[in-house]
Design a protein around this motif. Structure first.
Motif, PDB file in Angstrom:
ATOM      1  N   LYS A 104      -0.725  17.032  -0.801  1.00  7.44           N
ATOM      2  CA  LYS A 104      -1.902  16.192  -0.558  1.00  7.44           C
ATOM      3  C   LYS A 104      -1.936  14.961  -1.362  1.00  7.44           C
ATOM      4  O   LYS A 104      -1.484  14.898  -2.346  1.00  7.44           O
ATOM      5  N   MET A 105      -2.653  13.908  -0.838  1.00 15.47           N
ATOM      6  CA  MET A 105      -2.795  12.604  -1.573  1.00 15.47           C
ATOM      7  C   MET A 105      -4.036  11.798  -1.055  1.00 15.47           C
ATOM      8  O   MET A 105      -4.148  11.832   0.239  1.00 15.47           O
ATOM      9  N   GLY A 106      -4.715  11.265  -1.736  1.00 17.20           N
ATOM     10  CA  GLY A 106      -5.919  10.498  -1.350  1.00 17.20           C
ATOM     11  C   GLY A 106      -5.721   8.728  -1.510  1.00 17.20           C
ATOM     12  O   GLY A 106      -4.644   8.508  -2.158  1.00 17.20           O
ATOM     13  N   PHE A 107      -6.110   8.247  -0.618  1.00 18.00           N
ATOM     14  CA  PHE A 107      -6.046   6.640  -0.501  1.00 18.00           C
ATOM     15  C   PHE A 107      -7.303   6.180   0.020  1.00 18.00           C
ATOM     16  O   PHE A 107      -7.921   6.484   0.648  1.00 18.00           O
ATOM     17  N   ARG A 108      -7.610   4.817  -0.749  1.00 11.98           N
ATOM     18  CA  ARG A 108      -8.616   4.141  -0.325  1.00 11.98           C
ATOM     19  C   ARG A 108      -8.115   3.025   0.469  1.00 11.98           C
ATOM     20  O   ARG A 108      -7.525   2.131   0.160  1.00 11.98           O
ATOM     21  N   VAL A 109      -8.534   2.772   1.853  1.00  7.95           N
ATOM     22  CA  VAL A 109      -8.304   1.778   2.600  1.00  7.95           C
ATOM     23  C   VAL A 109      -8.854   0.444   2.005  1.00  7.95           C
ATOM     24  O   VAL A 109     -10.093   0.293   1.703  1.00  7.95           O
ATOM     25  N   PRO A 110      -7.994  -0.503   1.782  1.00  9.35           N
ATOM     26  CA  PRO A 110      -8.318  -1.773   1.064  1.00  9.35           C
ATOM     27  C   PRO A 110      -9.603  -2.590   2.023  1.00  9.35           C
ATOM     28  O   PRO A 110      -9.309  -2.485   3.342  1.00  9.35           O
ATOM     29  N   SER A 111     -10.341  -3.084   1.415  1.00 10.99           N
ATOM     30  CA  SER A 111     -11.674  -3.654   2.087  1.00 10.99           C
ATOM     31  C   SER A 111     -11.134  -4.961   2.656  1.00 10.99           C
ATOM     32  O   SER A 111     -11.542  -5.561   3.652  1.00 10.99           O
ATOM     33  N   ASN A 112      -9.940  -5.566   2.201  1.00 11.25           N
ATOM     34  CA  ASN A 112      -9.173  -6.754   2.939  1.00 11.25           C
ATOM     35  C   ASN A 112      -8.043  -6.393   3.659  1.00 11.25           C
ATOM     36  O   ASN A 112      -7.203  -7.465   4.030  1.00 11.25           O
ATOM     37  N   ILE A 113      -7.922  -5.341   4.315  1.00 15.32           N
ATOM     38  CA  ILE A 113      -6.878  -4.741   5.239  1.00 15.32           C
ATOM     39  C   ILE A 113      -6.838  -5.679   6.508  1.00 15.32           C
ATOM     40  O   ILE A 113      -7.992  -6.031   6.828  1.00 15.32           O
ATOM     41  N   ALA A 114      -5.560  -6.096   6.721  1.00 14.90           N
ATOM     42  CA  ALA A 114      -5.552  -6.876   8.147  1.00 14.90           C
ATOM     43  C   ALA A 114      -4.743  -6.138   9.090  1.00 14.90           C
ATOM     44  O   ALA A 114      -4.031  -5.095   8.663  1.00 14.90           O
TER      45      ALA A 114
END
Length: 154
Positions: A104-114
């Motif tokens: 398992k791994m967590g990740f925060r989707v960047p707010s500046n994702i394109a």
């Protein structure tokens, strides 16, 4: 008398040896990932998401294990330009001794994702305690999946 004791001891040792040498399968099995599941299949920018690489085949006779997760996406730079990047996170464990569950791994989707999506991949390296049926002493498993971004509508 000494001769009889020697014969009895030898017979007991032989029996013990024969019983303990029953066929024990010492063949290592390398896990196989069939899918990467997520806590949110359509995350928005800024969302935290947990990923799980499901093992369709569970491993056997494995010790040192390294899971390398990668998250590939584009992001906005200054002046509306975009750039590509890969975030890499690694975890080391002992598969049979500590944790053979689905990684398992967590990740925060960047707010500046394109872009419309990002790619999550896992690359697992295994040091085997035995050998595979092909004679390998190291194992490897990979899986990747594309996730769409849910952009808020104004």
């Amino acid at each position: 008398m000494k001769k009889n004791l020697l014969i009895i001891a030898l017979a007991a040792f032989s029996t013990t040896f024969l019983v303990s040498c029953d066929k024990v399968d010492g063949t290592s099995i390398v896990p196989v990932f069939d899918v990467i599941n997520s806590s949110n299949d359509n995350p928005a920018p800024g969302d935290s998401v947990n990923f799980t690489a499901h093992q369709a085949v569970t491993g056997k006779l494995i010790n040192a294990t390294t899971y390398t997760w990668s998250f590939r996406y584009s992001y906005f730079k200054e002046d509306a330009m975009t750039a590509d990047t890969v975030v890499v996170k690694s975890v080391q464990t002992n598969y049979d001794g500590i944790d053979s569950s689905d990684p398992k791994m967590g990740f925060r989707v960047p707010s500046n994702i394109a872009g419309a999506s990002f790619v999550v991949a896992i690359d697992a390296s295994y040091s085997l305690s035995g050998q595979t049926s092909e004679g390998a002493i190291y194992g490897h498993a990979t899986r990747s999946r594309n996730f769409n971004i849910n952009y808020p509508t104004d």
